[in-house]
Every structure is written in C-alpha cells, then in structure tokens.
Design an enzyme around this catalytic site. Structure first.
Site, PDB file in Angstrom:
ATOM      1  N   HIS A 101       8.807 -17.225  52.681  1.00 45.34           N
ATOM      2  CA  HIS A 101       9.391 -15.891  52.820  1.00 45.34           C
ATOM      3  C   HIS A 101       8.867 -14.911  51.774  1.00 45.34           C
ATOM      4  O   HIS A 101       8.502 -15.291  50.654  1.00 45.34           O
ATOM      5  CB  HIS A 101      10.917 -15.971  52.718  1.00 45.34           C
ATOM      6  CG  HIS A 101      11.386 -16.449  51.362  1.00 45.34           C
ATOM      7  ND1 HIS A 101      11.571 -15.601  50.297  1.00 45.34           N
ATOM      8  CD2 HIS A 101      11.681 -17.698  50.904  1.00 45.34           C
ATOM      9  CE1 HIS A 101      11.974 -16.283  49.235  1.00 45.34           C
ATOM     10  NE2 HIS A 101      12.051 -17.569  49.574  1.00 45.34           N
TER      11      HIS A 101
ATOM     12  N   ASN B 193      -4.374 -19.476  63.391  1.00 44.98           N
ATOM     13  CA  ASN B 193      -4.706 -20.666  64.174  1.00 44.98           C
ATOM     14  C   ASN B 193      -3.462 -21.471  64.541  1.00 44.98           C
ATOM     15  O   ASN B 193      -2.324 -21.066  64.247  1.00 44.98           O
ATOM     16  CB  ASN B 193      -5.674 -21.540  63.398  1.00 44.98           C
ATOM     17  CG  ASN B 193      -7.103 -21.029  63.404  1.00 44.98           C
ATOM     18  OD1 ASN B 193      -7.921 -21.484  62.636  1.00 44.98           O
ATOM     19  ND2 ASN B 193      -7.415 -20.079  64.265  1.00 44.98           N
TER      20      ASN B 193
ATOM     21  N   GLY C  92      -8.073 -25.904  51.576  1.00 45.01           N
ATOM     22  CA  GLY C  92      -7.257 -26.735  52.441  1.00 45.01           C
ATOM     23  C   GLY C  92      -6.303 -27.639  51.677  1.00 45.01           C
ATOM     24  O   GLY C  92      -6.684 -28.281  50.700  1.00 45.01           O
TER      25      GLY C  92
ATOM     26  N   ALA D 240      -9.342 -27.113  47.102  1.00 45.36           N
ATOM     27  CA  ALA D 240      -8.614 -27.902  48.094  1.00 45.36           C
ATOM     28  C   ALA D 240      -7.705 -28.920  47.419  1.00 45.36           C
ATOM     29  O   ALA D 240      -8.105 -29.596  46.457  1.00 45.36           O
ATOM     30  CB  ALA D 240      -9.599 -28.615  49.010  1.00 45.36           C
TER      31      ALA D 240
END
Length: 212
Positions: A137, A112, A167, A185
């Site tokens: 990374h 997204n 989230g 979350a």
C-alpha cells in the site's frame, strides 16, 4: 484500462514474447512488432515485424508499448519513437493481475501475470512490473522504474526514477530506493538506498556508487 489494439516497439529483447503473452491473455490485438535495430534478427511467432519507417500514420495512432526491461533502454526508445510520431499507450495489464481500485499510473504502464498492487499506489510513466510482483500500500514509483519477477515491495515505499529492483528482491516498509539505483536479485533492503547506487545481499549492502 487496456486498449483494444496496440503496437510493440523495440522487440530486440526476448521479453517481447512475455509482453505479447500478456496481450493475448488480455484480448488485446498487437497490430505490429516494430524492429528498431535494423532488421538483422528474426522473431519467430511475431508478425508482422516492421521497421519504424514502414509504419503508416494510421498505425502510429495506436498506443505503442516498449517491451524492454532495462529502464535506460526504455527511456532511449521512448525518445526515438516519440520523435517518429508514435504515441505511448496508456496501460497493458495482464488479466491475472490484481490492482487496487485506487491505483494511479502514467502512460506505458506494463503489468505482467500474477502481479498484486495494494491500496493508494502511484506509478509514473513507463513503469514495468514483471510477473508475480507484489506492491504494498501507498507505494510511490517514479518514471521508468522496473521490477524483476517475484519482487516484494512492502507498504509505504518509494522507488526513484529509473531504478531497477532485481528478481525476488524485498524492500522493507517505508524504505526509499533512489533514482537510477539497482537492487540485486534476491536482496533484502532494510534501509534507504541513495541515488545511482548498487546494493546486493541480505541485508543489502552498497557495492558501488555513482553509477550512470
């Protein structure tokens, strides 16, 4: 690389609209929205909405993406559409995302808006990165893993098959989140999370084990 034309299969979640917006920004034509729940719901703004049985062989040749957030749901729907002759799409990546040139991914990769992916990251099949996710990374993310909006995965982390990162959660450098694990979350994960485990809080603590 995004295809020019795709299908969205399994639109019972409102997340379908987020994925559709990504397609619009990317200039990708969504040929059809497949309602696999029996036609009992309405989907304003999505057209055409088809039942799986209404799809032609020609339509099925275009890559299909699953706009569902929960890993288990994506896995079940993938099995369903594969059995019916649909083919999983390669990737749908929002043009506002920043991916390192070394990024490798499997089929069904959904990215997204405003996602950032660092160097040397590897993603399995059907991985979903919601908006504003940051992946450090050398991450290794296995099949069906999902990331909620605004997650931060630091460098050299591992995310197991079917894991869900809620989230705003943060995973510290070098930490592994096990298969089918759930990170609540806003949690801050500073040590490895076993398979099939729910962790929440800052620092994240185990709340449940042996989930299925």
């Amino acid at each position: 690389m995004n295809s020019d034309k795709i299908i969205l299969y399994g639109i019972g979640s409102r997340y379908a609209y987020e994925v559709y917006e990504t397609a619009l920004r990317a200039g990708v034509d969504v040929l059809a929205f497949i309602d696999n729940l029996g036609g009992s719901a309405e989907y304003p703004g999505l057209t055409p909405v088809l039942a799986p049985a209404d799809c032609t062989a020609e339509l099925k040749r275009h890559g299909a993406f699953i706009p569902l957030v929960t890993p288990g749901h994506r896995k079940r729907v993938l099995a369903q559409f594969s059995e019916m002759g649909f083919t999983a799409g390669d990737s749908l990546i929002d043009p506002t995302a920043i991916l390192a040139s070394s990024t490798c991914h499997g089929s069904g990769f959904l990215v997204n808006a405003a996602v950032v992916i660092g160097a040397n990251c590897r993603f399995g099949d059907q991985v979903l990165l919601n908006r504003s996710v940051s992946i450090g990374h050398d991450a290794v993310v296995e099949d069906y893993a999902s990331f909620g909006p605004g997650c931060l995965l630091c460098g050299d982390c591992g995310i197991g098959r079917g894991a869900f990162i809620g989230g705003g959660a943060t995973v510290a450098p070098g930490v592994r989140v096990g298969s089918n694990a759930i990170v609540g979350a806003g949690s801050v994960v500073v040590k490895d999370v076993p398979d099939n485990t729910i962790v929440v809080g800052n620092p994240a603590q185990v709340k449940r084990t042996d989930i299925t």
